[in-house]
Design an enzyme around this catalytic site. Structure first.
Site, PDB file in Angstrom:
ATOM      1  N   GLY A 241      60.886  22.961  29.525  1.00  0.00           N
ATOM      2  CA  GLY A 241      62.152  22.302  29.198  1.00  0.00           C
ATOM      3  C   GLY A 241      62.002  21.412  27.988  1.00  0.00           C
ATOM      4  O   GLY A 241      61.067  21.571  27.199  1.00  0.00           O
ATOM      5  N   ASN A 242      62.926  20.472  27.818  1.00  0.00           N
ATOM      6  CA  ASN A 242      62.835  19.523  26.699  1.00  0.00           C
ATOM      7  C   ASN A 242      63.533  18.228  27.077  1.00  0.00           C
ATOM      8  O   ASN A 242      64.018  18.072  28.189  1.00  0.00           O
ATOM      9  CB  ASN A 242      63.411  20.138  25.412  1.00  0.00           C
ATOM     10  CG  ASN A 242      64.875  20.502  25.590  1.00  0.00           C
ATOM     11  OD1 ASN A 242      65.714  19.629  25.776  1.00  0.00           O
ATOM     12  ND2 ASN A 242      65.178  21.794  25.548  1.00  0.00           N
ATOM     13  N   ARG A 243      63.582  17.284  26.138  1.00  0.00           N
ATOM     14  CA  ARG A 243      64.004  15.914  26.451  1.00  0.00           C
ATOM     15  C   ARG A 243      65.509  15.664  26.304  1.00  0.00           C
ATOM     16  O   ARG A 243      65.955  14.531  26.351  1.00  0.00           O
ATOM     17  CB  ARG A 243      63.211  14.925  25.576  1.00  0.00           C
ATOM     18  CG  ARG A 243      61.721  14.935  25.902  1.00  0.00           C
ATOM     19  CD  ARG A 243      60.974  13.797  25.260  1.00  0.00           C
ATOM     20  NE  ARG A 243      60.961  13.869  23.805  1.00  0.00           N
ATOM     21  CZ  ARG A 243      61.576  13.029  22.988  1.00  0.00           C
ATOM     22  NH1 ARG A 243      62.276  12.031  23.457  1.00  0.00           N
ATOM     23  NH2 ARG A 243      61.494  13.173  21.683  1.00  0.00           N
TER      24      ARG A 243
END
Ligand code: PMT
Length: 419
Positions: A228-230
């Site tokens: 995923g990512n932020r």
């Protein structure tokens, strides 16, 4: 920012003439009636002020038994009208009703709702409601048996038929100790319902359908891990709110985010790129604009393990093969005016311009996600908008809500020139 691209017309201070706050310039009449929830109206009043509104409070005599007019006078900076005959201005009910851009009645008792439905005016709140042409938002608060009584249901249906907007009530523990429907809606939800009601009354996106994507995607590695990512979804939600506030019918396709649902925004929650693509294919089939603010994963594990991958067994390294995900906005055939984002850490202009063309966008909103106050998780963003016709607009650091309005201003002018 200069270079030998076609994008030389950099306007260093592209500005938006939109107000900074959602209710800036709005005058709201706040009617408070005699319920134990009246104390929560002080918080609502404060939230209306924080959202930029000028507030005038009106109270029924019963409401003053629960909370004093002085509280609202202090919060609003205006005299509080309780009694028509001792009001500071003649014809106070007409004057407040005429000045108001909207009337919010919170809390509204069963008695108040009955009076509104029947055009009865025993107090200043109902008098003002009868005298105003502005949108009326009612936030009921009462015991669940009163809320569910056929008389109240009939009165609510009558008022909804006349266009009155209801915010809540919520369910939960009531003052009587019972559990059920009848709790005053959260102040933030009442403010959101008000913003939607104001947008529907002549907002410049009325009758338009806007689709926004927000947040990250999660691509499963095994049942407990993901790639995923932020992204938090704040940027996408702010655009969706701005569109809702301007009267648009808004669909927000959101990856896994912890942001609350918003009144007036249809939200579709998804997890993976495949799910986001499928939801957006449906949502954009009739939209006037798609704003792709989400941060979908570019790659996903080639296959997800069926069980949790264990570290036991002496393995010092784990190889996960990643395969490319579909480019969602590049795959979608239409959607109306097409707006993408470019999240960059370097060479912002070059990458943004490449993506603008490759994804068949009308404009791309580029943000340097390493700059202070910009990008992931922040309340603000500093963006540059690159248009397909070669125009470039660089904006100062603004709230994400203001960035949303700046994008929508440009979307609207494209819709209007192409219709
Ligand atoms: O959510 P926040 O915490 O508020 O953070 C906001 C943000 C930084 C996520 C937002 O401002 C932003 O930049 N969003 C785009 C993130 C991104 O994926 O950028 P990109 O340059 O990798 O992708 C370019 C465009 O293609 C984007 O519109 C993206 O949504 C889209 N894309 C990307 C990958 C993919 N598989 N499909 C896509 O459609």
């Amino acid at each position: 920012m200069t270079g030998d691209s076609d994008f030389e017309m950099l306007i260093e201070t592209g500005q938006t003439d939109r107000p900074r706050l959602p209710l800036s310039g709005r005058r709201i009449a706040l009617g408070v009636t005699g319920s134990i929830a009246a104390y929560k109206a002080a918080d609502l009043c404060s939230k209306l002020r924080q959202a930029g509104a000028e507030v005038e409070a009106i109270m029924t005599p019963a409401a003053t038994q629960f909370i004093t007019p002085l509280t609202f006078q202090s919060l609003t900076g205006h005299d509080v009208v309780v009694d028509m005959f001792t009001a500071h201005e003649a014809e106070a009910h007409v004057e407040v009703a005429r000045r108001a851009d909207a009337l919010v009645i919170a809390p509204a008792t069963a008695d108040c709702i009955a009076n509104l439905a029947n055009g009865q005016t025993p107090d200043m709140v109902t008098l003002t409601a009868l005298a105003t042409e502005a949108p009326v938002v009612v936030a009921p608060a009462m015991d669940n048996q009163m809320w569910e009584h056929i008389a109240t249901r009939t009165n609510v249906a009558t008022l909804q038929g006349r266009g009155v907007v209801f915010a809540g009530p919520g369910e939960g523990r009531l003052a009587s100790g019972r559990y059920g429907a009848g709790r005053l809606a959260e102040p933030a939800d009442i403010v959101a319902a008000l913003r939607q009601a104001l947008g529907k009354r002549g907002g410049d996106f009325t009758g338009r359908r806007v689709v926004v994507s927000a947040g990250p995607t999660q691509e499963p590695v095994d049942p407990v891990r993901f790639v995923g990512n932020r992204s938090t979804g704040k940027m996408g939600l702010a655009i969706a709110e701005a569109a809702r506030d301007r009267g648009a019918e808004v669909t927000l396709v959101a990856g896994p985010v912890s942001l609350p649902e918003q009144p007036g925004i249809t939200r579709i929650d998804v997890t993976t790129v495949a799910e986001m693509l499928s939801a957006l294919e449906t949502a954009t089939s009739t939209s006037d604009a798609i704003v792709m603010a989400a941060a979908p994963a570019d790659f996903r594990p080639a296959s997800a393990a069926g069980q949790k991958i264990k570290k036991e067994g002496g393995n010092q390294a784990l190889e996960i093969q990643l395969v490319k995900n579909p480019d969602i906005i590049g795959t979608l055939p239409g959607g109306g005016v097409r707006v993408g984002f470019a999240a960059e850490t370097h060479d912002l202009e070059r990458y943004a311009v490449e993506k603008l063309a490759a994804k068949r966008l009308d404009m791309i909103v580029a943000n340097d996600v390493t700059a202070a106050g910009s990008g992931f998780g922040t309340e603000t963003n500093q963006v540059t908008i690159f248009h397909a016709d070669g125009d470039v607009e660089a904006f100062p650091l603004m709230s994400k809500y203001e960035v949303g309005h700046a994008i929508l201003d440009r979307v609207l002018s494209r819709i209007q020139t192409h219709q």
